[in-house]
Design an enzyme around this catalytic site. Sequence first.
Site, PDB file in Angstrom:
ATOM      1  N   ASP A  67      -4.030  18.205  -1.946  1.00  0.00           N
ATOM      2  CA  ASP A  67      -4.358  17.970  -0.409  1.00  0.00           C
ATOM      3  C   ASP A  67      -5.776  18.735   0.117  1.00  0.00           C
ATOM      4  O   ASP A  67      -6.148  19.518  -0.850  1.00  0.00           O
ATOM      5  CB  ASP A  67      -3.091  18.767   0.468  1.00  0.00           C
ATOM      6  CG  ASP A  67      -2.554  20.049  -0.219  1.00  0.00           C
ATOM      7  OD1 ASP A  67      -3.562  20.841  -0.961  1.00  0.00           O
ATOM      8  OD2 ASP A  67      -1.624  20.391  -0.024  1.00  0.00           O
ATOM      9  N   ASN A 136       8.830  26.632   4.323  1.00  0.00           N
ATOM     10  CA  ASN A 136       9.894  25.771   4.698  1.00  0.00           C
ATOM     11  C   ASN A 136      10.135  24.632   3.601  1.00  0.00           C
ATOM     12  O   ASN A 136      10.685  23.620   3.947  1.00  0.00           O
ATOM     13  CB  ASN A 136       9.141  25.165   5.849  1.00  0.00           C
ATOM     14  CG  ASN A 136       7.751  24.224   5.443  1.00  0.00           C
ATOM     15  OD1 ASN A 136       7.293  24.257   4.121  1.00  0.00           O
ATOM     16  ND2 ASN A 136       7.227  23.561   6.659  1.00  0.00           N
ATOM     17  N   HIS A 138       8.001  22.892   1.838  1.00  0.00           N
ATOM     18  CA  HIS A 138       7.038  21.896   1.695  1.00  0.00           C
ATOM     19  C   HIS A 138       6.610  21.927   0.265  1.00  0.00           C
ATOM     20  O   HIS A 138       6.351  22.816  -0.348  1.00  0.00           O
ATOM     21  CB  HIS A 138       5.829  21.737   2.692  1.00  0.00           C
ATOM     22  CG  HIS A 138       4.901  22.756   2.569  1.00  0.00           C
ATOM     23  ND1 HIS A 138       4.313  23.249   3.530  1.00  0.00           N
ATOM     24  CD2 HIS A 138       4.668  23.601   1.744  1.00  0.00           C
ATOM     25  CE1 HIS A 138       3.310  24.236   3.321  1.00  0.00           C
ATOM     26  NE2 HIS A 138       3.559  24.662   2.129  1.00  0.00           N
ATOM     27  N   GLU A 143       5.588  18.013   4.727  1.00  0.00           N
ATOM     28  CA  GLU A 143       6.621  18.955   5.590  1.00  0.00           C
ATOM     29  C   GLU A 143       7.980  18.305   5.749  1.00  0.00           C
ATOM     30  O   GLU A 143       8.258  17.164   5.223  1.00  0.00           O
ATOM     31  CB  GLU A 143       5.843  19.083   6.768  1.00  0.00           C
ATOM     32  CG  GLU A 143       4.341  19.726   6.963  1.00  0.00           C
ATOM     33  CD  GLU A 143       4.390  21.249   7.006  1.00  0.00           C
ATOM     34  OE1 GLU A 143       5.218  21.584   5.989  1.00  0.00           O
ATOM     35  OE2 GLU A 143       3.509  21.938   7.492  1.00  0.00           O
TER      36      GLU A 143
HETATM   37  P1  PGA Z   1       1.312  29.963  -1.306  1.00  0.00           P
HETATM   38  O1  PGA Z   1       1.399  28.273  -0.801  1.00  0.00           O
HETATM   39  O2  PGA Z   1       0.973  29.775  -2.955  1.00  0.00           O
HETATM   40  O3  PGA Z   1       0.024  30.480  -0.605  1.00  0.00           O
HETATM   41  O4  PGA Z   1       2.354  30.752  -0.797  1.00  0.00           O
HETATM   42  C1  PGA Z   1       2.293  27.615  -1.532  1.00  0.00           C
HETATM   43  C2  PGA Z   1       2.391  26.395  -0.411  1.00  0.00           C
HETATM   44  O5  PGA Z   1       2.279  26.363   0.929  1.00  0.00           O
HETATM   45  O6  PGA Z   1       2.514  25.353  -1.064  1.00  0.00           O
END
Ligand code: PGA
Length: 241
Positions: A67, A136, A138, A143
């Site tokens: 992304d 959450n 994702h 999302e």
């Molecule tokens: P993080 O993010 O590794 O910074 O916890 C993971 C994500 O949001 O996919």
Amino acid sequence: MKIITVDSYEELGSRAADVMGAQVIMKPNCVLGLATGSTPLSLYQELIRRNKAGILDFSRVRTVNLDEYVGLGIESDQSYVYFMRKNLFEHINIDMNNTHLPNGLNSDVYAECARYDAVIESLGGIDMQLLGIGHNGHIAFNEPADSFTVNTNCVDLQQSTIEANARFFAKADDVPKKAYTMGVGAILKARRILIIASGEGKADIVREMIKGPVTPKVPASALQMHRNVTVILDKGAASKL
Ligand code: PGA
């Protein structure tokens, strides 16, 4: 799902590097799907170390990232293209021409999503996709929603994601509100998936991903339908399994 639990965040990085490194050794021109965020950093450090030690060769490896924020490019130190260069690509012997991310500076949403899908297709698909998981649920920037996404799409980031990512920006208002993301369908097409999570803060959502129902309300639960997923968790992230 194959679940591996390790003692520490450092060990998470080295076990994940074992899995990804084996992929690179087995297929030197493999296509790796890569991720940003805090969780992959110990893995990337270890890949860099193994590359410098002559254990891993990235000269023929191709990469696609999950992304990118809409509106940010390499000039912005918050962009994911910048993150990947600083935290991995500049430190290993990869050919920068073989690294691919969505172009956050392309404001033509339809064209950019189609271009990125064509890039993945032209590489012959993804051999191993690395994922983190959001609080959450994702994966990439897919999302929680009423249905699963399929191909690359442009998403409105949820407030909780904006707040979680604000730590990397001067203030929450600076976090872009939209991002390009690979779809859940494209992620599931990867031949192997490696998902990593660290810390107690992720324990509830990790349990839902593995033991809860498959639902687009928890996008990571879709991984239950994939036949070759390796989950590496540190003690904290595994504490509610
Ligand atoms: P993080 O993010 O590794 O910074 O916890 C993971 C994500 O949001 O996919």
